[in-house]
Design an enzyme around this catalytic site. Structure first.
Site, PDB file in Angstrom:
ATOM      1  N   ASP A 189       1.401  -6.436  -4.790  1.00 42.90           N
ATOM      2  CA  ASP A 189       0.501  -6.507  -3.634  1.00 42.90           C
ATOM      3  C   ASP A 189       1.016  -7.381  -2.622  1.00 42.90           C
ATOM      4  O   ASP A 189       1.022  -8.798  -3.080  1.00 42.90           O
ATOM      5  CB  ASP A 189      -0.758  -6.651  -4.117  1.00 42.90           C
ATOM      6  CG  ASP A 189      -2.000  -6.412  -3.064  1.00 42.90           C
ATOM      7  OD1 ASP A 189      -1.696  -6.698  -1.774  1.00 42.90           O
ATOM      8  OD2 ASP A 189      -2.813  -5.495  -3.327  1.00 42.90           O
ATOM      9  N   SER A 190       1.176  -7.187  -1.315  1.00 40.26           N
ATOM     10  CA  SER A 190       1.675  -8.232  -0.510  1.00 40.26           C
ATOM     11  C   SER A 190       0.815  -9.541  -0.320  1.00 40.26           C
ATOM     12  O   SER A 190       1.262 -10.456   0.040  1.00 40.26           O
ATOM     13  CB  SER A 190       2.006  -7.574   0.802  1.00 40.26           C
ATOM     14  OG  SER A 190       0.851  -7.264   1.403  1.00 40.26           O
ATOM     15  N   THR A 234       0.764  -1.271  -0.009  1.00 40.79           N
ATOM     16  CA  THR A 234       0.020   0.059  -0.212  1.00 40.79           C
ATOM     17  C   THR A 234       0.774   1.411   0.023  1.00 40.79           C
ATOM     18  O   THR A 234       0.349   2.123  -0.545  1.00 40.79           O
ATOM     19  CB  THR A 234      -0.912  -0.089   1.405  1.00 40.79           C
ATOM     20  OG1 THR A 234      -1.934  -0.958   1.056  1.00 40.79           O
ATOM     21  CG2 THR A 234      -1.674   1.262   1.406  1.00 40.79           C
ATOM     22  N   THR A 272       2.292  -9.539  14.576  1.00 36.87           N
ATOM     23  CA  THR A 272       1.178 -10.138  13.800  1.00 36.87           C
ATOM     24  C   THR A 272       0.340  -8.677  13.528  1.00 36.87           C
ATOM     25  O   THR A 272       0.533  -7.674  14.296  1.00 36.87           O
ATOM     26  CB  THR A 272       0.470 -11.127  14.659  1.00 36.87           C
ATOM     27  OG1 THR A 272      -0.662 -11.542  14.055  1.00 36.87           O
ATOM     28  CG2 THR A 272      -0.165 -10.383  15.914  1.00 36.87           C
ATOM     29  N   GLN A 275      -5.348 -20.105  19.151  1.00 33.48           N
ATOM     30  CA  GLN A 275      -6.035 -19.092  18.230  1.00 33.48           C
ATOM     31  C   GLN A 275      -6.191 -17.567  19.171  1.00 33.48           C
ATOM     32  O   GLN A 275      -6.383 -16.621  18.514  1.00 33.48           O
ATOM     33  CB  GLN A 275      -7.511 -19.365  17.977  1.00 33.48           C
ATOM     34  CG  GLN A 275      -7.550 -20.392  17.272  1.00 33.48           C
ATOM     35  CD  GLN A 275      -9.195 -20.887  16.823  1.00 33.48           C
ATOM     36  OE1 GLN A 275     -10.090 -20.127  17.041  1.00 33.48           O
ATOM     37  NE2 GLN A 275      -9.369 -22.326  16.586  1.00 33.48           N
ATOM     38  N   THR A 281       1.441  -4.624   4.297  1.00 32.38           N
ATOM     39  CA  THR A 281       1.043  -4.804   5.493  1.00 32.38           C
ATOM     40  C   THR A 281       0.479  -6.251   5.674  1.00 32.38           C
ATOM     41  O   THR A 281       0.654  -6.958   6.728  1.00 32.38           O
ATOM     42  CB  THR A 281       0.162  -3.829   6.120  1.00 32.38           C
ATOM     43  OG1 THR A 281      -0.980  -3.787   5.507  1.00 32.38           O
ATOM     44  CG2 THR A 281       0.715  -2.425   6.441  1.00 32.38           C
ATOM     45  N   ASP A 282      -0.350  -6.561   4.829  1.00 31.25           N
ATOM     46  CA  ASP A 282      -1.205  -7.940   5.095  1.00 31.25           C
ATOM     47  C   ASP A 282      -0.150  -9.066   5.313  1.00 31.25           C
ATOM     48  O   ASP A 282      -0.536 -10.044   6.059  1.00 31.25           O
ATOM     49  CB  ASP A 282      -1.923  -8.158   3.593  1.00 31.25           C
ATOM     50  CG  ASP A 282      -3.126  -7.301   3.789  1.00 31.25           C
ATOM     51  OD1 ASP A 282      -3.439  -6.811   4.594  1.00 31.25           O
ATOM     52  OD2 ASP A 282      -3.695  -7.203   2.258  1.00 31.25           O
TER      53      ASP A 282
END
Length: 344
Positions: free
Chosen positions: A64-65, A20, A167, A280, A96-97
């Site tokens: 795009d990541s 981005t 994360t 999780q 960032t993804d």
């Protein structure tokens, strides 16, 4: 503790690989641009006197990541390794993804590197009003100018994290990343500060890169959900993965599925699939055997991933499996704290 004195004579190479931060509007939405180095240099101009010596390069094909693959981790690692010794640090501009995946992967491949390798990016493109891009790049360059910093980190919203502990926690807030089970290494606001304890490396971390020829292992994940169909378990075994991450509830429970889960896990381990359990939950990690509902994992020989992030576990499996190690050796190394990715 305040940040050590900055050395503005340090030579930092900035590599733009996509994301981005360098995107522009296109008929199909935001897409990576190839001339970001010139645009970024212009924006950094007013900051030049307070930043280290930097040069900016762009990857041949910024992406795009979301399209990033393990082979892209290799490309970045090789780029840095080939230039190590010519620069005092590196800043990687990344989407960032999947930035936390790349940060973790680089940490394993560049273990023991004696200069900082800092990933950053933006939630809003550089050339859009109100962007966080310039602030993040300035922060990353500032951290890279600290002689006491080394290793792979991720800088975002003025905070520097250990790369293999990060994360993504928000798709829109400027504070888009966190390291839930490890303290930040440094921050610039409200006052500059560094946590030297957070900077420490595991005992025995030796300089020397391990960059595999390929990263093409099949690593899958199984997320525990209410009503999980048993057919999913059979489908996973049919795909013959080399590595498997079981994403458990809480501190390590999974649905029993009338005994099907136990059989599935035992079959996976017998087949040599390097199988690890993670929680999780963002905080606290996993404690296999704490509940009867999770004892199936321990009995089957599933490894306790403790407080590793999913990104660290996923990239660590790729890293180890790429070295063609016997499953027992891969299992042994997975449980070791190699670069600070797991609590001792």
């Amino acid at each position: 503790m305040s940040l050590p004195d900055l050395d503005l004579n340090r030579r930092i190479l900035v590599l733009y690989v996509g994301g981005t931060i360098g995107m522009r509007a296109s008929p199909d939405g935001l897409a990576p641009q190839r001339d970001l180095p010139a645009a970024l240099a212009a924006h950094l101009g007013p900051w030049a006197e307070s930043l280290p010596l930097y040069s900016i390069q762009s990857a041949v094909d910024p992406i795009d990541s979301a399209d990033a693959a393990p082979e892209d981790w290799l490309t970045i690692a090789r780029f840095i390794a080939e230039r190590h010794g010519r620069y005092d640090g590196f800043v990687v501009l990344h989407g960032t993804d999947t930035m936390a995946y790349t940060a973790s992967a680089l940490g394993f491949m560049l273990a023991g590197i004696d200069v900082p390798v800092i990933l950053t990016g933006a939630q809003v493109p550089l050339e859009v009003e109100g962007s966080d891009a310039l602030e993040n790049v300035v922060s990353a360059l500032t951290f890279a100018a600290c002689p006491s910093l080394a290793g792979v980190g991720l800088a975002f919203d003025g905070v520097l994290y250990r790369g293999c502990r990060t994360t993504k926690v928000s798709s829109s807030d400027f504070a888009g990343f966190d390291s839930p089970n490890h303290p930040p290494i440094a921050r610039l606001l409200p006052v500059p500060a560094m946590d030297l304890a957070a900077l420490q490396r595991p005992d025995g971390t030796e300089p020397g890169f391990t960059i595999p020829d390929h990263l093409d292992a099949r690593v899958l994940s199984l997320r525990a959900v209410p009503g999980l169909p048993t057919a999913v378990l059979d489908a996973i075994l049919d795909m013959a993965p080399q590595g498997l991450i079981v994403e458990c509830y809480g501190s390590g429970t999974v649905p029993r599925l009338d005994g099907h889960m136990q059989v599935f896990l035992e079959r996976a381990v017998r087949r040599g699939i390097v199988t690890v359990a993670l929680s999780q939950a963002l905080h606290g990690g996993i404690r296999l055997g704490a509940y009867a509902a999770g004892s199936a994992l321990a009995r089957a020989g599933v490894m306790d991933g403790r407080d590793m992030t999913f990104e660290a576990a996923y990239t660590k499996l790729h890293f180890l499996l790429a070295q063609d190690l016997p499953p027992v050796m891969a299992r042994t190394l997975f449980t070791r704290n190699l670069i600070g990715e797991i609590r001792d």
